[in-house]
Scaffold this active site. Structure first.
Site, mmCIF file in Angstrom:
data_model
loop_
_atom_site.group_PDB
_atom_site.id
_atom_site.type_symbol
_atom_site.label_atom_id
_atom_site.label_comp_id
_atom_site.label_asym_id
_atom_site.label_seq_id
_atom_site.Cartn_x
_atom_site.Cartn_y
_atom_site.Cartn_z
ATOM 1 C CB SER A 190 38.446 70.379 13.773
ATOM 2 O OG SER A 190 37.766 71.402 14.456
ATOM 3 C CB THR A 249 36.725 68.204 16.193
ATOM 4 O OG1 THR A 249 35.469 67.699 15.709
ATOM 5 C CG2 THR A 249 37.554 67.049 16.726
ATOM 6 N N GLY A 268 34.130 65.835 12.849
ATOM 7 C CA GLY A 268 34.827 64.908 13.736
ATOM 8 C C GLY A 268 36.305 64.814 13.404
ATOM 9 C CG ASP A 283 26.843 74.302 13.177
ATOM 10 O OD1 ASP A 283 26.826 74.508 11.950
ATOM 11 O OD2 ASP A 283 27.630 73.515 13.728
ATOM 12 C CG HIS A 328 29.789 73.224 7.781
ATOM 13 N ND1 HIS A 328 28.765 72.988 8.664
ATOM 14 C CD2 HIS A 328 29.488 74.411 7.198
ATOM 15 C CE1 HIS A 328 27.886 73.969 8.612
ATOM 16 N NE2 HIS A 328 28.311 74.852 7.713
ATOM 17 C CG ASP A 361 22.440 70.298 7.018
ATOM 18 O OD1 ASP A 361 22.275 70.081 5.797
ATOM 19 O OD2 ASP A 361 23.255 69.673 7.718
#
Length: 286
Positions: free
Chosen positions: A211, A233, A181, A82, A208, A104
């Site tokens: 959460s 998260t 986050g 990731d 992505h 990334d």
């Protein structure tokens, strides 16, 4: 069962209209929780390790734990890097036994992102390892990757089409309003942008920073083409929250198993819940 490439899991998800959950692992208990949840829900699953997890546990420990978990599983399990931020890091994960990698390069100029991503694809595809890339910047913090609100730019649909054509990646992470986050408020996803991207690219789309995104928003994103959803998260919250509860109730407890065992079960439950939301429960192919 050995690791399978993420591309194989997403191909089935694309055909049947669901998303596969990708869950970050940071220690043994979370590795166990991810596979236990997948087995309980009969769901394909992506176990993924970020830079922070690799730095904390070590790449060999991560791979060994994941391999043991996958070997005993009856469901398909992928091991995915990731947010890899360099070609060299990706190669280390390829050599270590990951079945899927992400480069990334979203903070780089587009052409530089394309050039490095093409290198990653050229090395990974001949050995059966799938490649995810990212275009646009996702807000918040993911281990050592920090993107300010001002820098968080949504993915341009036409640029996404060009990027996929030029790189040949297996999946593309896009920025449509999620953040890494904890959210300060309810995220507002740009579904029209997502639909436009989906109409222009030929690969599965990855979300992505999921959460904290409401369940119905995730379902809508899936209806519009998202096939891989990342969760970290929420697992941390469930795991650490349970550790605190156990220690608050038993301040003299010194047996790590009695502290971490309940935390592992809490992680299993939140992962199972996400799998049902994503629609991948019951979709494991033996």
């Amino acid at each position: 069962m050995s690791f399978v490439p993420v591309s194989a899991l997403l191909r089935d998800a694309e055909n049947e209209g669901y998303a596969v959950g990708a869950f970050n692992c940071n220690n043994m208990e979370i590795v166990q929780a991810i596979v236990a949840a997948a087995e309980a829900e009969n769901a394909p699953v992506i176990m993924q390790a970020s830079q922070g997890a690799i730095k904390y546990a070590g790449i060999d420990y991560i791979v060994a734990m994941a391999r043991v978990a996958a070997a005993g599983a009856k469901v398909p399990v992928a091991l995915h890097l990731d947010h890899g931020t360099s070609f060299e890091q990706v190669i280390r994960c390829v050599r270590a036994g990951f079945s899927s990698v992400m480069f990334d390069g979203s903070k780089l100029p587009t052409e530089q992102n394309i050039a490095i991503t093409r290198q990653v694809v050229a090395v990974s595809r001949p050995v059966g390892i799938s490649v995810e890339a990212e275009l646009g910047k996702i807000g918040g913090t993911e281990d050592e990757i920090v993107v300010t609100d001002r820098e968080a730019l949504f993915t341009d649909p036409e640029e996404a089409r060009y990027f996929v054509e030029q790189t040949g990646v297996d999946s593309l992470a896009v920025a449509i309003g999620t953040a890494h986050g904890r959210y300060k408020g309810e995220p507002q996803l740009d579904f029209e942008r997502l639909s436009k991207i989906k109409s222009l690219v030929t690969v599965p789309i990855v979300l992505h920073g999921s959460s904290g995104v409401p369940a119905e928003a995730l379902r809508e994103a899936i209806r519009r083409g998202v096939r891989k959803i990342n969760i970290d998260t929420n697992i941390r919250e469930a795991f650490v929250g349970t550790v605190r509860q156990v220690l608050d109730g038993h301040p003299d407890e010194i047996d790590p198993r009695k502290v971490l065992g309940p935390a592992r079960e809490a992680a299993v439950e939140i992962i199972r819940e996400k799998m049902r939301i994503f629609g991948c429960a019951g979709k494991a192919r033996q």
